[in-house]
Design a protein around this motif. Structure first.
Motif: not given
Length: 204
Positions: A126-130, A148-152, A163-168
């Motif tokens: 959850f490193f990309a939260e916020g 958008g909300k970053p993906s898990r 870990y890889v996270s994506r958001f739009s």
């Protein structure tokens, strides 16, 4: 719009095509459609799609640097190329000409926002939260009009802790200069910044 200085910018770049005409849009679609119609197999079509995805990406290449930072810029030209390839693919399947209605082309021409998909790498799920994002042009940060909300985070195969996270995110064309040297800056709640140089000379 936040006015802060965040360091040096990258090299000069050309502009994203924002003011396309209907004729230009159809020409872009035809150019993208041709290779798909000429493809001899599904593998060839997949290779064309994969190459197009790479051409719309800035930052690190996930194929060579899995734990990197990158963004896919979905400009108007991106969408016309995408739907041009779809026309080619569907025409081959249907064995007859398939074309997008002109009204749909006009909808894309009228799109007010640049859409991007941002990929980041961190050391927990959850490193990309916020996280927030802005386009940095000189001393000005142009904030997204929608995000958008970053993906898990998805663990990178073979890695113990990456870990890889994506958001739009979407940015209004009227809010930024498509001819200016630009960085994409991602802000994390802990104060960390990730900067991706946006080379618009490669993205139309």
């Amino acid at each position: 719009m936040l006015l802060v200085a965040l360091g040096a910018m990258g090299s000069p770049a050309l502009a994203i095509d924002v003011e396309l005409t209907l004729a230009q849009a159809k020409q872009v679609m035809a150019s993208a459609r041709g290779p798909m119609e000429a493809a001899a197999s599904n593998d060839e079509m997949f290779a064309i799609i994969k190459a197009a995805d790479k051409n719309s990406r800035i930052g690190d290449d996930p194929a060579t640097k899995p734990c990197g930072s990158s963004a896919i810029l979905r400009t108007k030209t991106y969408w016309f190329e995408y739907f041009g390839r779809e026309e080619g693919r569907r025409s081959k399947v249907a064995k007859q000409e398939v074309r997008m209605p002109e009204a749909k082309i006009q909808e894309i021409l009228n799109m007010p926002n640049l859409e991007m998909e941002i990929g980041l790498c961190g050391q927990e799920e959850f490193f990309a939260e916020g996280a927030d994002v802005a386009l940095q042009q000189g001393a000005t940060n142009v904030m997204a009009v929608d995000k958008g909300k970053p993906s898990r985070g998805r663990k990178i195969p073979g890695s113990k802790m990456d870990y890889v996270s994506r958001f739009s995110a979407r940015f209004a064309y009227q809010d930024f200069d498509p001819q200016a040297v630009t960085n994409i800056v991602v802000f994390f709640p802990d104060g960390k910044l990730v900067t991706i140089e946006a080379d618009f000379s490669k993205i139309k």
